[in-house]
Design an enzyme around this catalytic site. Structure first.
Site, PDB file in Angstrom:
ATOM      1  N   PRO A   1       2.957  -0.148   1.684  1.00 28.76           N
ATOM      2  CA  PRO A   1       3.367   0.453   0.418  1.00 28.76           C
ATOM      3  C   PRO A   1       2.416   1.519  -0.110  1.00 28.76           C
ATOM      4  O   PRO A   1       1.200   1.382  -0.009  1.00 28.76           O
ATOM      5  CB  PRO A   1       3.428  -0.740  -0.549  1.00 28.76           C
ATOM      6  CG  PRO A   1       2.818  -1.884   0.158  1.00 28.76           C
ATOM      7  CD  PRO A   1       2.852  -1.604   1.610  1.00 28.76           C
ATOM      8  N   ASN A   2       3.033   2.533  -0.659  1.00 31.86           N
ATOM      9  CA  ASN A   2       2.374   3.654  -1.350  1.00 31.86           C
ATOM     10  C   ASN A   2       1.712   4.656  -0.418  1.00 31.86           C
ATOM     11  O   ASN A   2       1.257   5.708  -0.883  1.00 31.86           O
ATOM     12  CB  ASN A   2       1.360   3.143  -2.397  1.00 31.86           C
ATOM     13  CG  ASN A   2       2.039   2.390  -3.512  1.00 31.86           C
ATOM     14  OD1 ASN A   2       2.971   2.911  -4.121  1.00 31.86           O
ATOM     15  ND2 ASN A   2       1.617   1.164  -3.764  1.00 31.86           N
TER      16      ASN A   2
ATOM     17  N   ARG B   1      -2.111  12.149  -4.285  1.00 28.92           N
ATOM     18  CA  ARG B   1      -2.813  11.585  -5.445  1.00 28.92           C
ATOM     19  C   ARG B   1      -4.060  10.864  -4.956  1.00 28.92           C
ATOM     20  O   ARG B   1      -4.170  10.535  -3.786  1.00 28.92           O
ATOM     21  CB  ARG B   1      -1.907  10.585  -6.196  1.00 28.92           C
ATOM     22  CG  ARG B   1      -0.860  11.275  -7.060  1.00 28.92           C
ATOM     23  CD  ARG B   1       0.012  10.253  -7.758  1.00 28.92           C
ATOM     24  NE  ARG B   1       1.023   9.712  -6.866  1.00 28.92           N
ATOM     25  CZ  ARG B   1       1.289   8.413  -6.704  1.00 28.92           C
ATOM     26  NH1 ARG B   1       0.606   7.496  -7.348  1.00 28.92           N
ATOM     27  NH2 ARG B   1       2.238   8.017  -5.882  1.00 28.92           N
TER      28      ARG B   1
ATOM     29  N   ASN C   1      -1.694  -0.148   8.912  1.00 27.78           N
ATOM     30  CA  ASN C   1      -2.324  -0.097   7.589  1.00 27.78           C
ATOM     31  C   ASN C   1      -1.396  -0.808   6.614  1.00 27.78           C
ATOM     32  O   ASN C   1      -0.384  -0.249   6.189  1.00 27.78           O
ATOM     33  CB  ASN C   1      -2.571   1.341   7.138  1.00 27.78           C
ATOM     34  CG  ASN C   1      -3.340   1.384   5.816  1.00 27.78           C
ATOM     35  OD1 ASN C   1      -3.407   0.381   5.095  1.00 27.78           O
ATOM     36  ND2 ASN C   1      -3.914   2.525   5.495  1.00 27.78           N
TER      37      ASN C   1
ATOM     38  N   ALA D   1      -1.517  -2.562   0.157  1.00 32.07           N
ATOM     39  CA  ALA D   1      -1.833  -3.726  -0.684  1.00 32.07           C
ATOM     40  C   ALA D   1      -1.286  -5.033  -0.103  1.00 32.07           C
ATOM     41  O   ALA D   1      -1.756  -6.122  -0.472  1.00 32.07           O
ATOM     42  CB  ALA D   1      -1.308  -3.507  -2.101  1.00 32.07           C
TER      43      ALA D   1
ATOM     44  N   HIS E   1      -7.762   0.587   7.637  1.00 38.50           N
ATOM     45  CA  HIS E   1      -7.841   0.997   6.236  1.00 38.50           C
ATOM     46  C   HIS E   1      -8.568   2.321   6.123  1.00 38.50           C
ATOM     47  O   HIS E   1      -9.638   2.506   6.721  1.00 38.50           O
ATOM     48  CB  HIS E   1      -8.566  -0.062   5.401  1.00 38.50           C
ATOM     49  CG  HIS E   1      -7.840  -1.371   5.400  1.00 38.50           C
ATOM     50  ND1 HIS E   1      -6.686  -1.568   4.685  1.00 38.50           N
ATOM     51  CD2 HIS E   1      -8.079  -2.515   6.073  1.00 38.50           C
ATOM     52  CE1 HIS E   1      -6.247  -2.807   4.901  1.00 38.50           C
ATOM     53  NE2 HIS E   1      -7.076  -3.401   5.746  1.00 38.50           N
TER      54      HIS E   1
ATOM     55  N   ARG F   1     -14.994  -1.675  -2.630  1.00 39.57           N
ATOM     56  CA  ARG F   1     -14.085  -1.461  -3.756  1.00 39.57           C
ATOM     57  C   ARG F   1     -13.908  -2.767  -4.559  1.00 39.57           C
ATOM     58  O   ARG F   1     -14.761  -3.636  -4.504  1.00 39.57           O
ATOM     59  CB  ARG F   1     -12.759  -0.905  -3.225  1.00 39.57           C
ATOM     60  CG  ARG F   1     -12.961   0.443  -2.488  1.00 39.57           C
ATOM     61  CD  ARG F   1     -11.661   1.036  -2.016  1.00 39.57           C
ATOM     62  NE  ARG F   1     -10.790   1.372  -3.141  1.00 39.57           N
ATOM     63  CZ  ARG F   1      -9.475   1.643  -3.012  1.00 39.57           C
ATOM     64  NH1 ARG F   1      -8.915   1.607  -1.806  1.00 39.57           N
ATOM     65  NH2 ARG F   1      -8.768   1.947  -4.062  1.00 39.57           N
TER      66      ARG F   1
HETATM   67  O1  CA2 Z   1      -7.787   1.932   2.320  1.00 42.42           O
HETATM   68  C1  CA2 Z   1      -6.639   1.686   2.688  1.00 42.42           C
HETATM   69  O2  CA2 Z   1      -6.113   2.244   3.645  1.00 42.42           O
HETATM   70  C2  CA2 Z   1      -5.773   0.692   1.892  1.00 42.42           C
HETATM   71  O3  CA2 Z   1      -5.006  -0.055   2.827  1.00 42.42           O
HETATM   72  C3  CA2 Z   1      -4.884   1.518   0.997  1.00 42.42           C
HETATM   73  C4  CA2 Z   1      -4.027   0.677   0.051  1.00 42.42           C
HETATM   74  C5  CA2 Z   1      -4.887  -0.320  -0.699  1.00 42.42           C
HETATM   75  O4  CA2 Z   1      -4.053  -1.176  -1.473  1.00 42.42           O
HETATM   76  C6  CA2 Z   1      -5.729  -1.170   0.234  1.00 42.42           C
HETATM   77  O5  CA2 Z   1      -6.540  -2.031  -0.536  1.00 42.42           O
HETATM   78  C7  CA2 Z   1      -6.626  -0.286   1.096  1.00 42.42           C
HETATM   79  C8  CA2 Z   1      -3.322   1.553  -0.984  1.00 42.42           C
HETATM   80  C9  CA2 Z   1      -2.541   2.669  -0.411  1.00 42.42           C
HETATM   81  C10 CA2 Z   1      -2.109   3.544  -1.534  1.00 42.42           C
HETATM   82  O6  CA2 Z   1      -2.149   4.860  -1.108  1.00 42.42           O
HETATM   83  C11 CA2 Z   1      -2.115   5.841  -2.046  1.00 42.42           C
HETATM   84  C12 CA2 Z   1      -2.313   7.108  -1.577  1.00 42.42           C
HETATM   85  C13 CA2 Z   1      -2.323   8.141  -2.475  1.00 42.42           C
HETATM   86  C14 CA2 Z   1      -2.105   7.916  -3.827  1.00 42.42           C
HETATM   87  C15 CA2 Z   1      -1.904   6.652  -4.273  1.00 42.42           C
HETATM   88  C16 CA2 Z   1      -1.890   5.595  -3.379  1.00 42.42           C
END
Ligand code: CA2
Length: 151
Positions: free
Chosen positions: A10-11, A18, A79, A82, A105, A112
């Site tokens: 997700p995301n 962003r 990856n 969350a 990741h 973090r």
């Molecule tokens: O560091 C990583 O790759 C994560 O898997 C990224 C996840 C986070 O929840 C993990 O703890 C670590 C979040 C991905 C969200 O990606 C975004 C990218 C741009 C803007 C907002 C979110």
């Protein structure tokens, strides 16, 4: 041609648009191109996926299981976003299908927030890549390829 899957949770569709201070400015389309180039050097095809939906990711692992069993796929660079921190459904899918997974990741999750320090996926991962930015996908592809050669 043997393939690998690159699965994003997700995301990650928002990558590069962003939070560049955490995730950089490279888009997911750029990551896909990088993965295809690196896999191509190793003679591998890439199935590239992203979903914001847990069940879709469970389904992808179920589809991948027989492909790994037949030798058509080496496994997944994954990856989980969350989902890393709480998805027992995806963990069960990985366990049930025995798909080799390199958990990847972009950020150093251990530097973090506390909730990012724990992964329900890591105990099932063949390898883990953390904190190298999007270059981690390249390292993970090379690692998955290397592990398959060693097996
Ligand atoms: O560091 C990583 O790759 C994560 O898997 C990224 C996840 C986070 O929840 C993990 O703890 C670590 C979040 C991905 C969200 O990606 C975004 C990218 C741009 C803007 C907002 C979110």
């Amino acid at each position: 041609m043997t393939s690998i899957s690159v699965i994003n949770g997700p995301n990650l569709n928002a990558l590069g648009t962003r939070k560049p201070e955490v995730y950089g400015r490279t888009t997911l389309a750029d990551v896909e191109a990088m993965c295809r180039e690196e896999a191509g050097k190793l003679g591998l095809d890439v199935e590239f996926h992203q979903s914001n939906h847990e069940g879709q990711i469970v389904d992808w692992f179920h589809e991948l299981g027989p492909q790994v069993a037949s030798g058509a796929s080496l496994g997944a660079v994954y990856n989980p976003g969350a989902h890393t921190h709480y998805s027992y459904a995806i963990r069960d899918a990985i366990e049930g299908t025995s798909v080799p997974v390199i958990e990847t990741h972009i950020s150093n999750v251990h530097a973090r927030e506390e909730f990012r320090h724990h992964s329900v996926i890591s105990p099932l991962a063949s390898g883990i890549v953390v904190g190298f930015g999007v270059y981690g996908y390249i390292l993970a592809i090379r690692g998955l390829h290397q592990l398959s050669r060693a097996a």
